[in-house]
Design a protein around this motif. Structure first.
Motif, short mmCIF file in Angstrom:
data_model
loop_
_atom_site.label_atom_id
_atom_site.label_comp_id
_atom_site.label_asym_id
_atom_site.label_seq_id
_atom_site.Cartn_x
_atom_site.Cartn_y
_atom_site.Cartn_z
N SER A 239 46.18 38.27 -29.77
CA SER A 239 46.02 36.78 -29.36
C SER A 239 46.74 35.99 -30.02
O SER A 239 47.19 34.96 -29.29
CB SER A 239 44.54 36.55 -29.83
OG SER A 239 43.38 37.39 -28.99
N VAL A 240 47.15 36.30 -31.18
CA VAL A 240 47.96 35.20 -31.89
C VAL A 240 49.36 35.91 -32.49
O VAL A 240 50.13 35.16 -32.98
CB VAL A 240 47.13 34.58 -33.37
CG1 VAL A 240 45.90 34.08 -32.74
CG2 VAL A 240 46.98 35.79 -34.12
N GLY A 241 49.72 37.04 -32.09
CA GLY A 241 51.33 37.73 -32.35
C GLY A 241 50.89 38.40 -33.81
O GLY A 241 49.87 38.55 -34.36
N PRO A 242 52.11 38.79 -34.39
CA PRO A 242 52.16 39.36 -35.52
C PRO A 242 51.49 38.68 -36.74
O PRO A 242 52.03 37.62 -36.87
CB PRO A 242 53.65 39.96 -35.76
CG PRO A 242 54.31 39.66 -34.45
CD PRO A 242 53.31 38.67 -33.70
N ILE A 243 50.86 39.27 -37.79
CA ILE A 243 50.29 38.65 -38.90
C ILE A 243 50.65 39.64 -40.06
O ILE A 243 50.20 40.77 -40.29
CB ILE A 243 48.85 38.40 -38.68
CG1 ILE A 243 48.27 37.71 -37.38
CG2 ILE A 243 48.37 37.64 -40.15
CD1 ILE A 243 46.86 37.50 -37.16
N THR A 244 51.30 39.01 -40.91
CA THR A 244 51.65 39.96 -42.10
C THR A 244 50.58 39.72 -43.41
O THR A 244 50.35 38.25 -43.50
CB THR A 244 53.11 39.59 -42.83
OG1 THR A 244 53.99 40.01 -41.77
CG2 THR A 244 53.42 40.47 -43.98
N VAL A 245 50.10 40.65 -43.85
CA VAL A 245 48.93 40.45 -44.67
C VAL A 245 49.22 41.25 -45.85
O VAL A 245 49.72 42.43 -45.98
CB VAL A 245 47.71 40.74 -44.10
CG1 VAL A 245 47.14 40.00 -42.97
CG2 VAL A 245 47.53 42.17 -43.64
N ASP A 246 48.41 40.92 -46.99
CA ASP A 246 48.64 41.86 -48.25
C ASP A 246 47.10 42.52 -48.18
O ASP A 246 46.20 41.90 -47.71
CB ASP A 246 48.29 40.85 -49.41
CG ASP A 246 49.94 40.28 -49.62
OD1 ASP A 246 50.79 40.56 -49.38
OD2 ASP A 246 49.61 38.95 -50.08
N CYS A 247 47.11 43.91 -48.38
CA CYS A 247 45.96 44.70 -48.47
C CYS A 247 45.84 45.29 -49.88
O CYS A 247 46.66 45.92 -50.31
CB CYS A 247 46.19 45.86 -47.23
SG CYS A 247 44.98 47.08 -47.39
N ASP A 248 44.57 44.77 -50.45
CA ASP A 248 44.17 45.10 -51.72
C ASP A 248 43.15 46.00 -51.86
O ASP A 248 42.09 45.70 -51.04
CB ASP A 248 44.31 43.93 -52.53
CG ASP A 248 45.40 43.00 -52.86
OD1 ASP A 248 46.25 43.47 -53.44
OD2 ASP A 248 45.60 42.00 -52.29
N VAL A 249 43.16 47.23 -52.48
CA VAL A 249 41.87 48.05 -52.64
C VAL A 249 41.35 47.76 -54.01
O VAL A 249 41.79 48.23 -54.95
CB VAL A 249 42.41 49.55 -52.17
CG1 VAL A 249 41.30 50.35 -52.33
CG2 VAL A 249 43.05 49.61 -50.88
N ALA A 269 52.83 30.70 -42.49
CA ALA A 269 52.28 30.81 -41.05
C ALA A 269 51.65 31.89 -40.80
O ALA A 269 50.53 31.75 -39.57
CB ALA A 269 53.66 30.99 -40.32
N ASP A 270 51.56 32.91 -41.51
CA ASP A 270 50.72 34.11 -41.20
C ASP A 270 49.27 33.83 -41.72
O ASP A 270 48.16 34.00 -41.02
CB ASP A 270 51.15 35.25 -42.31
CG ASP A 270 52.32 35.84 -41.88
OD1 ASP A 270 52.39 36.50 -40.83
OD2 ASP A 270 53.24 35.75 -42.66
N GLU A 271 49.07 32.65 -42.77
CA GLU A 271 47.77 32.23 -42.88
C GLU A 271 47.06 31.49 -41.84
O GLU A 271 45.85 31.85 -41.33
CB GLU A 271 47.69 31.46 -44.19
CG GLU A 271 46.10 31.05 -44.48
CD GLU A 271 46.11 30.04 -45.73
OE1 GLU A 271 45.21 30.21 -46.90
OE2 GLU A 271 47.05 29.09 -45.75
N THR A 272 47.83 30.80 -41.12
CA THR A 272 47.37 29.90 -40.04
C THR A 272 47.14 30.94 -38.84
O THR A 272 46.22 30.75 -38.12
CB THR A 272 48.73 29.13 -39.51
OG1 THR A 272 48.96 28.06 -40.73
CG2 THR A 272 48.28 28.09 -38.19
N LYS A 273 48.06 31.96 -38.59
CA LYS A 273 47.41 32.79 -37.63
C LYS A 273 46.39 33.68 -37.58
O LYS A 273 45.61 33.85 -36.76
CB LYS A 273 48.91 33.79 -37.27
CG LYS A 273 49.89 32.95 -36.56
CD LYS A 273 51.14 33.96 -36.02
CE LYS A 273 51.61 34.47 -37.24
NZ LYS A 273 53.11 35.52 -36.81
N LEU A 274 46.14 33.86 -39.15
CA LEU A 274 44.76 34.73 -39.57
C LEU A 274 43.75 33.85 -39.26
O LEU A 274 42.60 34.36 -38.62
CB LEU A 274 45.00 34.98 -40.91
CG LEU A 274 43.80 35.59 -41.50
CD1 LEU A 274 43.79 37.05 -40.75
CD2 LEU A 274 44.04 35.97 -42.87
#
Length: 330
Positions: A239-249, A269-274
């Motif tokens: 829906s919004v295209g590529p979103i780069t995120v940090d993945c923490d476990v 911009a990734d936060e906006t798309k998220l």
């Protein structure tokens, strides 16, 4: 000698003995009693050891009690699970495993999860079995509500053993370093075997992956023991295209639950798309049906998901060549 005064085996036994009132051990309390906690003689009787041995333990002249003695002392001192494990380690012994991996989320952990708002969060058991997910997770990675419970496992999807479709992912998730993440997941499973050596579900999972997936078997043969703690991923959201995120476990110390949190860099911009993805919610399944119809199994990647008090649903996704090169899934 202990690196920190008062924290060795002997001092801890004395501390725990002093804090346990006789009444808690169903012992009589006389008027002439001066000891606040248990006497050494009382602890020795409750634990089934000699008074001399208790004296030698507390004075540091005996430092390697057997596992049977440690277990008896832990019961006599009415230690909590964490204190029991600490006593084993002070005696240079491996704490006993509880025997089975727990899928239960403690009330305190669940309380924290529900207060995280729309942050994308999922919870996995020690063997990477999916047991909970929130709205933010489903919006970012897809709504999982039809996958059979026995197939909702991150390791099983990451290292497939047959030619069937993936069961947990709907669209591509690329990683910076696929090999590193693969090794981290396998190493984490080996670590779980030390914590839960008699868990049948874990044993069956590893047995099946070793026999059916060559990549898993190779990594397992390396013998590495570690935990999967963090990663960086790019979700190709439809829906919004590529979103780069940090993945923490994050790991709950008592149950070895894995709390997986995905967030974007604040102000990016990734936060906006998220945020847009969260507002839009999971895309309609029908909108993706045309894509799935022409995709082979080799083109699938997987992201483990689950939800509270709901059955899972499989979701599949097509992975472009760039995503395949960079990594299978988070």
């Amino acid at each position: 000698m202990s690196a920190t005064p008062g924290t060795g085996l002997g001092p801890m036994i004395r501390t725990w003995r002093d804090r346990l009132p006789p009444s808690a051990a169903a012992l009589p309390v006389g008027r002439t009693r001066r000891a606040v906690g248990l006497r050494r003689e009382e602890l020795a009787e409750l634990a089934g050891v000699s008074v001399d041995y208790v004296v030698r333990l507390e004075q540091g002249r005996a430092t390697t009690p057997s596992a049977q003695v440690v277990a008896s002392l832990a019961r006599a001192l009415q230690l909590s699970a964490a204190e029991r494990d600490h006593l084993y380690r002070l005696a240079h012994l491996v704490p006993p495993a509880d025997g089975a991996i727990s899928d239960h989320i403690p009330p305190g952990v669940r309380r924290v999860l529900t207060r995280l708002g729309d942050v994308a969060v999922a919870v996995f058991a020690a063997d990477w079995q999916l047991i909970w997910w929130n709205r933010g997770w489903a919006a970012l990675l897809g709504e999982p509500s039809s996958s059979p419970p026995q197939l909702r496992n991150f390791a099983r999807d990451r290292f497939p053993v047959d030619t069937g479709p993936a069961h947990l992912a709907r669209w591509p998730v690329a990683e910076r370093d696929r090999d590193t993440t693969d090794a981290a997941v396998v190493s984490d499973l080996r670590r779980a075997t030390g914590r839960f050596p008699h868990d049948t579900r874990l044993a069956e999972l590893i047995r099946g992956l070793r026999a059916g997936n060559r990549r898993f078997a190779e990594l397992w043969g390396a013998g590495t023991v570690a935990a999967h703690r963090e990663d960086h991923k790019t979700v190709d959201h439809p829906s919004v295209g590529p979103i780069t995120v940090d993945c923490d476990v994050l790991t709950d110390g008592d149950t070895e639950l894995k709390i997986v949190i995905m967030t974007a860099v604040p102000g990016s911009a990734d936060e906006t798309k998220l945020r847009l993805a969260l507002i839009a919610g999971p895309p309609d399944r029908a909108a993706l049906r045309g894509v799935h119809r022409s995709v082979r199994h080799d083109d699938f990647t997987t992201v483990p998901l689950d939800g509270p008090d709901r059955p899972g649903r499989a979701w599949e996704r097509h992975t472009p060549p760039s995503a395949v090169r960079s990594g299978r899934v988070w």
